[in-house]
Write an enzyme that holds these catalytic residues in place. Structure first.
Site, short mmCIF file in Angstrom:
data_model
loop_
_atom_site.label_atom_id
_atom_site.label_comp_id
_atom_site.label_asym_id
_atom_site.label_seq_id
_atom_site.Cartn_x
_atom_site.Cartn_y
_atom_site.Cartn_z
N HIS A 267 0.83 -1.21 0.00
CA HIS A 267 0.00 0.00 0.00
C HIS A 267 0.86 1.26 0.00
CE1 HIS A 267 0.86 0.86 4.25
NE2 HIS A 267 0.73 -0.44 4.46
N CYS B 78 3.13 -4.90 6.61
CA CYS B 78 2.89 -4.57 5.21
C CYS B 78 4.13 -4.02 4.52
CB CYS B 78 1.77 -3.54 5.10
SG CYS B 78 0.19 -4.14 5.70
#
Length: 189
Positions: free
Chosen positions: A149, A165
């Site tokens: 992301h 992440c």
């Protein structure tokens, strides 16, 4: 005998010249083939897709947590891109192995995971927008709660700063988002 006057300007000039001499002398010792930068915190290590996948499929991504770089190859092999990333803060938060992009979202919302809430109980759901930790685009992996992301906090890129992440600058994740379809194979190393 003439009297020499020492002024502040002369003292600064002489001191500056004295400090510069060792740097100039050291510069002469650098071989011509030496890289222009000696210290790069995001020391990208080149990757070859063949080392990680049997074939490119529709596209392939290798996220290298050591060099903090994401490598992308298009399915036809014509496009190869490397992006600087943020990576998990600790090895315990780092999941390594093979996965794939299963969903993509522009303007993602964010909900803290139970582990994040244990660490910081003040965290709350965040709708899309400037304060959202997922930035402007998110690509969800087949592993629950693991994503590639963007981020609005650009200080995180090149650092161990995530809860698992892989984060990119917003403008770079937008570019990757357009190139990496659902089904893109991903390997985290």
């Amino acid at each position: 005998m003439t009297e020499q006057r020492f002024s502040r300007r002369r003292l600064i000039a002489v001191s500056g010249a004295a400090l510069a001499v060792p740097a100039v002398a050291r510069a002469q010792d650098v071989p011509a083939a030496a890289p222009l930068h000696r210290r790069n915190t995001m020391s990208f290590v080149p990757q070859n897709w063949q080392d990680h996948f049997d074939g490119l499929g529709i596209a392939a991504i290798v996220a290298d947590t050591t060099s903090r770089a994401l490598h992308f190859w298009s399915g036809d092999g014509e496009t190869y891109k490397v992006y600087p990333t943020s990576v998990p803060r600790t090895d315990e938060l780092t999941k390594r192995g093979y996965t794939e992009i299963v969903r993509k979202r522009v303007g993602p919302d964010w909900t803290p995971t139970p582990n994040m809430l244990k660490e910081d109980p003040t965290l709350e759901y965040m709708p899309p927008g400037p304060g959202n930790p997922l930035g402007t685009h998110a690509m969800y992996l087949s592993w629950p709660a693991y994503l590639i992301h963007g981020t609005h906090d650009t200080r995180k890129i090149g650092r161990q700063s995530s809860s698992g992440c892989i984060g990119l600058y917003n403008h770079m994740v937008e570019e990757l988002f357009a190139m990496a379809p659902v089904g893109t194979q991903v390997r985290i190393i």
